[in-house]
Scaffold this motif. Sequence first.
Motif, PDB file in Angstrom:
ATOM      1  N   GLN A  42       0.846  -1.196   0.000  1.00 22.52           N
ATOM      2  CA  GLN A  42       0.000   0.000   0.000  1.00 22.52           C
ATOM      3  C   GLN A  42       0.883   1.249   0.000  1.00 22.52           C
ATOM      4  OE1 GLN A  42      -3.322  -0.284  -0.169  1.00 22.52           O
ATOM      5  NE2 GLN A  42      -3.127  -2.521  -0.129  1.00 22.52           N
ATOM      6  N   ASP A  43       0.515   2.202  -0.866  1.00 23.63           N
ATOM      7  CA  ASP A  43       1.221   3.481  -0.918  1.00 23.63           C
ATOM      8  C   ASP A  43       0.161   4.580  -1.021  1.00 23.63           C
ATOM      9  OD1 ASP A  43       2.763   5.708  -1.317  1.00 23.63           O
ATOM     10  OD2 ASP A  43       4.161   4.703  -2.682  1.00 23.63           O
ATOM     11  N   PRO A  44      -0.011   5.439   0.010  1.00 29.43           N
ATOM     12  CA  PRO A  44      -1.063   6.479  -0.026  1.00 29.43           C
ATOM     13  C   PRO A  44      -0.855   7.520  -1.114  1.00 29.43           C
ATOM     14  CG  PRO A  44      -0.268   6.141   2.210  1.00 29.43           C
ATOM     15  CD  PRO A  44       0.690   5.418   1.298  1.00 29.43           C
TER      16      PRO A  44
ATOM     17  N   ILE B 276      10.473  -9.911  -0.873  1.00 25.71           N
ATOM     18  CA  ILE B 276       9.790  -9.120  -1.899  1.00 25.71           C
ATOM     19  C   ILE B 276       9.887  -7.649  -1.543  1.00 25.71           C
ATOM     20  CG2 ILE B 276       7.536  -9.389  -0.776  1.00 25.71           C
ATOM     21  CD1 ILE B 276       6.255  -9.262  -3.558  1.00 25.71           C
ATOM     22  N   THR B 277      10.204  -6.846  -2.511  1.00 22.51           N
ATOM     23  CA  THR B 277      10.383  -5.398  -2.314  1.00 22.51           C
ATOM     24  C   THR B 277       9.397  -4.645  -3.204  1.00 22.51           C
ATOM     25  OG1 THR B 277      12.731  -5.733  -1.832  1.00 22.51           O
ATOM     26  CG2 THR B 277      12.016  -3.495  -2.402  1.00 22.51           C
ATOM     27  N   ALA B 278       8.696  -3.690  -2.632  1.00 25.21           N
ATOM     28  CA  ALA B 278       7.745  -2.807  -3.372  1.00 25.21           C
ATOM     29  C   ALA B 278       8.405  -1.456  -3.580  1.00 25.21           C
ATOM     30  CB  ALA B 278       6.441  -2.642  -2.621  1.00 25.21           C
ATOM     31  N   LEU B 279       8.378  -0.928  -4.817  1.00 25.17           N
ATOM     32  CA  LEU B 279       9.010   0.331  -5.181  1.00 25.17           C
ATOM     33  C   LEU B 279       7.955   1.296  -5.734  1.00 25.17           C
ATOM     34  CD1 LEU B 279      12.115  -1.171  -7.052  1.00 25.17           C
ATOM     35  CD2 LEU B 279      12.030  -0.364  -4.703  1.00 25.17           C
ATOM     36  N   ASP B 280       8.060   2.598  -5.340  1.00 18.97           N
ATOM     37  CA  ASP B 280       7.172   3.600  -5.938  1.00 18.97           C
ATOM     38  C   ASP B 280       7.900   4.329  -7.049  1.00 18.97           C
ATOM     39  OD1 ASP B 280       7.500   5.998  -3.160  1.00 18.97           O
ATOM     40  OD2 ASP B 280       8.881   5.409  -4.773  1.00 18.97           O
ATOM     41  N   GLY B 281       7.201   5.279  -7.712  1.00 14.16           N
ATOM     42  CA  GLY B 281       7.795   6.001  -8.845  1.00 14.16           C
ATOM     43  C   GLY B 281       8.264   7.381  -8.496  1.00 14.16           C
TER      44      GLY B 281
ATOM     45  N   SER C 136       6.285  -0.880  -8.913  1.00 13.16           N
ATOM     46  CA  SER C 136       6.815  -2.222  -9.259  1.00 13.16           C
ATOM     47  C   SER C 136       7.196  -2.984  -8.004  1.00 13.16           C
ATOM     48  CB  SER C 136       8.030  -2.081 -10.181  1.00 13.16           C
ATOM     49  OG  SER C 136       9.067  -1.370  -9.518  1.00 13.16           O
ATOM     50  N   TYR C 137       7.422  -4.324  -8.238  1.00 13.01           N
ATOM     51  CA  TYR C 137       7.902  -5.220  -7.183  1.00 13.01           C
ATOM     52  C   TYR C 137       9.181  -5.922  -7.674  1.00 13.01           C
ATOM     53  CZ  TYR C 137       3.206  -4.828  -5.134  1.00 13.01           C
ATOM     54  OH  TYR C 137       2.047  -4.369  -4.583  1.00 13.01           O
TER      55      TYR C 137
ATOM     56  N   SER D  52      10.737   2.555  -0.903  1.00  8.49           N
ATOM     57  CA  SER D  52      10.465   1.120  -1.014  1.00  8.49           C
ATOM     58  C   SER D  52      10.057   0.557   0.329  1.00  8.49           C
ATOM     59  CB  SER D  52      11.701   0.365  -1.528  1.00  8.49           C
ATOM     60  OG  SER D  52      12.786   0.489  -0.598  1.00  8.49           O
ATOM     61  N   GLY D  53       9.427  -0.666   0.253  1.00  9.35           N
ATOM     62  CA  GLY D  53       9.062  -1.435   1.434  1.00  9.35           C
ATOM     63  C   GLY D  53       9.226  -2.911   1.150  1.00  9.35           C
TER      64      GLY D  53
END
Length: 892
Positions: free
Chosen positions: A157-159, A211-216, A168-169, A222-223
């Motif tokens: 989740q990214d607000p 697993i890593t979550a990346l925003d733009g 992306s992941y 990242s998380g």
Amino acid sequence: MAKRAWFRGRRCHLFWMFFLLLWNNADTQTRYSIPEELNVGSVVGNIAKDLSLKISELYDRKLRIASETGKQYFSMNLAKGEMVVSERIDRESLCGQNANCLLPVQVIIENPLELHRMDVEILDINDNYPHFQSADRALKIAESTVPGMSFPLESAQDPDVGSNSLKSYTLSKDECFSLKVKDLSDGRKVPELVLEKALDRENKAVHQLLITALDGGNPVRSGTSQINVTVLDINDNNPVFDKTVYKVNIPENSRRGTSFLKVNANDLDEGPNGEIGYSIGEHTLDSIRSLFYVDPQTGDVILNGQLDFETAPAYNIEISAKDKGSPEMEGHCTVQIEVLDVNDNSPQIVLTSNPSPVREDAPIGTVVALISSRDVDSGVNGKVVLQIQTDTPFILKPTFSNDYSLLTNGVLDREIFPEYKVEITALDSGSPSLSSKKIIPIQILDVNDNPPKFSDKFYKVYVKENNSPGSIICSVSALDPDVGENSKISYTIIDSKAEDIPMSSFVYINSDNGSIFSMHSFDYEKSKVIQIQVQAKDHGSPSLTSNATVHIFILDQNDNAPVVIYPSAVMGSVSHQRMPRSAKAGHLVTKVTAVDADSGHNAYISYRLAEATDASLFSVNLHTGEVRTKRSVSEQDDSSQRLLIEIKDNGEPVQSTTVTVDILIEDGFHEPVPDYRKKTTELNQKSGKITLYLIISLASVSLLCLLTFFILLVKCARSSSGSSSCCMRRSDSGYKNPNRNLQIQLNTDGPIKYVEVLGGDMMSQSQSFGSYLSPMSEFSDFTLVKPSSTTDFTNTLNVLDASLPDSTWTFESQQVSRFSRNMYIFFYLIFIMSFTQARACVRACVHCFGESNFPPIERHFFYEAQPPPPASCFQELRKHDDKEKPDHRNML
């Protein structure tokens, strides 16, 4: 710490990059764009410049900022005309995942009242990290699982929104697994773990993946989350759902316990390995779990709470199906729930500005208040229309989509409605339609539009003469329906004169309460009526006035003693008379005549012989004052007789005077006696002349009366089609003849009745002749009185009507009865005038030719006084103390 400092530097850079004060005109609205998280005091835009206002006008016109969100995020710098940030703005807390985040701002300007609506767009900055709901995820995968099988993982989740949101992941390196990202229709990115190579539990029982979550954003945030995969070597078939994604619509007003969807999964295994149990995904939020429930046996999805479209318009639920094998195998599906909006929110009415008090002379179209409406429902359900009650002088005029101006639409009158309770009704367009009401109090300010109003236009006051100077006469009062200074009243007497004397010398008025005081003692004999004009003036601007007339009637008091007119004592206080000694009984020695300046019963005079040398010789008539012999004069009577005659009026207290008469009895004093035949001839000739004069007088008067009656009858016949009554027309100016000012006044008060006939040319001074009639006798004396002022004919007829027997007519009666009554009055007046004029002629003849030469019957009928009224009449008359008229019976 270094990372946080780097972030702040980047954030400052973003601030100057996004802080472009953009505004454009769309539907007459101004829009600014600013990034979130700006420091307090940062400039949003120059409102004074954009609205073409001068800086000096901002203070005078009280420019201010209003917000519809409940929080005041912006304020005005009136010194520079700039709108600045007054509170920290977090776009995520305001707009959530909405891409467009607009804050509506209302700019209110007073004097005159104006409303400008502006939208401030809050731009997102990358101030949030992508995060997973859980830091660890455990998966159990049978070793018999076929490569290519995918396993859904928890979405990060990214607000943030836009380019700052999740992009992306990445997955840590493992030869057996790879990562696949699945894009859903709602924009979410769901990671799936894909088995690339068959597992071998004996070779590696547990696989640990990161697993890593990346925003733009820039910089990228990242998380991470830990995935622990346990390899099972039993139960090699997973349950498989009929659909990977289920879509369903449900109204927001659905009842709790409603089953709105049934999911189904199949497992190719047999026995316990093929028995499936349904449940909501482990990583589902608690708020969703409280709303929905899945039956583990049937797969029915049941509503377990209350939906609210305005809070969450859609839900995504992950449902898993697990078999009872060992190890357990599971399958997954996603349920997309769209909440349908229902018209369950009433529209709201918001006062953008408090209603201003309105002057009662405000022109139509004056702005009273600014009103806006809103409805949290969407679509047609959120479309609001404002209505106003029709029985008030106000209307609503739309300005923007949901903004209205409350305007005046009629004449206002504070004296009728000092305050209006305007009811505004808001209706939405839903089905069924919902509404709400709001009462707006509007105060009406007073304007000096009402003059003072007296309780009576004409006041009648009766004051006894010889009153004490400075005593209160009466009080006048006026009311003004206005308020404040507009209702304060001052009383003054309009400058006028009575008998060439200023009115201020007669009376004085208290300017505060309208009490009228006498300036000196009144004298009935000098002035019987005083008419004053009182003016009431309010303190408004401009001030208004009204007038009232006060008639002060002076009531007579017995303050004048009788005055002897004849005999007049020229040489002293004693009058000398002569009489022959040959006088017989009843011989007229002299006649004492007196008058009293008072009126009514106060002026009724009686004569009495108080003292006498020989009381048996003389007598005085009680009413006429005639001194006659009671018997024949004898030789033994003294030649000098003195009489003291007392003259009294009938007032209380009694006023009296005396006159002394000396009578000299002479032997040689006698009237010449001519030849009897000659005397008889002369008497017959004189009687014939008198009779001839009497016949001529009566014939002339009768002819004049008939001619007058005929003229009036013709005039009535010609004017009978008009609205006025015959022979008399009522107007504001009274009853007047265009060629001759003829006015008649009949007084019936007191013991004496009299008629005044007033006449004169329009350009000459009016003359008055009064006929005074005694009510105690059938035929009364006729007396010509000195000229007096003209009297209003309307009042005269009213008085005359009151005196006539069996007559109750008024000027307001119907015209038919008015005609007959007016004719009766005129005939009655003509009869009185004719009779009294004839008697006046006879009395003139009597005085010219002598009383003894006049025929006895005519003398008795026309001349001699009738018996006096009884004393009881005067006792009754004394009870009446108003409108007394003078008695002139003895003025000849």
